[in-house]
Design an enzyme around this catalytic site. Structure first.
Site, PDB file in Angstrom:
ATOM      1  N   HIS A 163      45.810  41.273  36.267  1.00 16.00           N
ATOM      2  CA  HIS A 163      46.044  39.827  36.357  1.00 16.00           C
ATOM      3  C   HIS A 163      45.620  39.219  35.022  1.00 16.00           C
ATOM      4  O   HIS A 163      44.793  39.797  34.326  1.00 16.00           O
ATOM      5  CB  HIS A 163      45.153  39.189  37.438  1.00 16.00           C
ATOM      6  CG  HIS A 163      45.723  39.232  38.829  1.00 16.00           C
ATOM      7  ND1 HIS A 163      44.937  39.486  39.936  1.00 16.00           N
ATOM      8  CD2 HIS A 163      46.972  39.024  39.315  1.00 16.00           C
ATOM      9  CE1 HIS A 163      45.685  39.434  41.036  1.00 16.00           C
ATOM     10  NE2 HIS A 163      46.925  39.163  40.689  1.00 16.00           N
ATOM     11  N   CYS A 250      38.294  36.072  41.660  1.00 13.30           N
ATOM     12  CA  CYS A 250      39.219  36.312  42.787  1.00 13.30           C
ATOM     13  C   CYS A 250      38.673  35.833  44.128  1.00 13.30           C
ATOM     14  O   CYS A 250      39.432  35.504  45.036  1.00 13.30           O
ATOM     15  CB  CYS A 250      39.498  37.804  42.962  1.00 13.30           C
ATOM     16  SG  CYS A 250      39.814  38.693  41.448  1.00 13.30           S
TER      17      CYS A 250
END
Length: 255
Positions: A163, A250
């Site tokens: 990511h 996250c």
């Protein structure tokens, strides 16, 4: 740096241990994970935010990673369309919870896919990573939404990171933590950089929360660099989160 007032977190379910991962770090221990998740929530409280704590959802093994389900600004929320099919249903709960905080919503529509972990806000600029989970169409939709609201948005195709936020964090005051492919990336040339070396790459995913920067435990060099830059750090053991490709950012939606 805007002051964070709220965070949303979600208890991982027992199904977490069989969730998605590209790592080869072994199967997580659920008991240990719960201890780490509780410590994470305690650290957020120390940073002075109100915590909305959602219960576990066994049907969504990866749903403790709430960051992927939304992109939040002070004025509006964007509900994403996660790139992994098994995670798509997670946006329903997050969308409902966010109705307590927002009146204005946008939605990423298929075939566009977007994970919140690919989105980094630095003041008025947003950086949108194209990854295995966020495709060009999803990135384009978000860019259009953000630009329509007066933000700048830059799309960055990723080469190595899972990511975008796996390798970068914004600390406010024009300071950026960068690792790997972002160290010399032209998009970040104007920032003052705290550079994280190859062996400490995991610690580039840190979070500035009001007066603190939360970092993963075991990265003395990263801690030293942040302390020298004038930041007070909180270290958290992230071993069981890292096993499922997860990082500090996250595990929460911060706004």
């Amino acid at each position: 740096m805007s002051n964070f007032k709220n965070v949303i977190v979600k208890t991982p379910g027992e199904s977490y241990v069989s969730g998605l991962t590209t790592s080869d770090l072994g199967t997580p221990s659920y008991e240990k994970l719960l201890v780490q998740h509780t410590a994470y929530i305690e650290a957020l409280i120390k940073c002075g935010v109100a915590v909305t704590h959602l219960p576990a959802s066994e049907e969504f093994p990866d749903s403790t990673f709430v960051e992927d389900a939304a992109v939040l600004t002070t004025e509006f929320a964007v509900i994403t369309n996660p790139g992994a099919a098994s995670r798509n249903g997670e946006i329903v709960e997050i969308g409902n919870v966010l109705k307590d905080f927002y009146k204005k919503f946008y939605y990423i529509e298929g075939p566009g896919t977007l994970d919140g972990g690919d989105i980094l806000q630095a003041d008025n600029c947003f950086y949108i990573g194209i990854s295995d989970r966020t495709n060009e169409e999803g990135a384009r939709q978000l860019k259009e939404i953000l630009e329509g609201e007066g933000f700048e948005a830059t799309i960055i195709p990723l080469k190595e990171f899972f990511h975008l936020k796996t390798g970068i964090a914004y600390l406010g005051d024009n300071q950026m933590v960068v690792a790997g492919e972002f160290v010399n990336h032209p998009a970040f040339a104007s920032y003052e950089k705290i550079i994280i070396g190859k062996e400490d790459e995991y610690s580039a995913n840190c979070i500035r929360m009001n007066d603190y920067v939360i970092i993963p435990k075991g990265y003395e060099e990263t801690k030293r660099k942040l302390n020298e830059a004038g930041f007070e750090t909180i270290e958290l053991d992230m071993s069981e989160v890292q096993k499922q490709d997860g990082g500090l950012s996250c595990l929460s939606l911060r706004f």
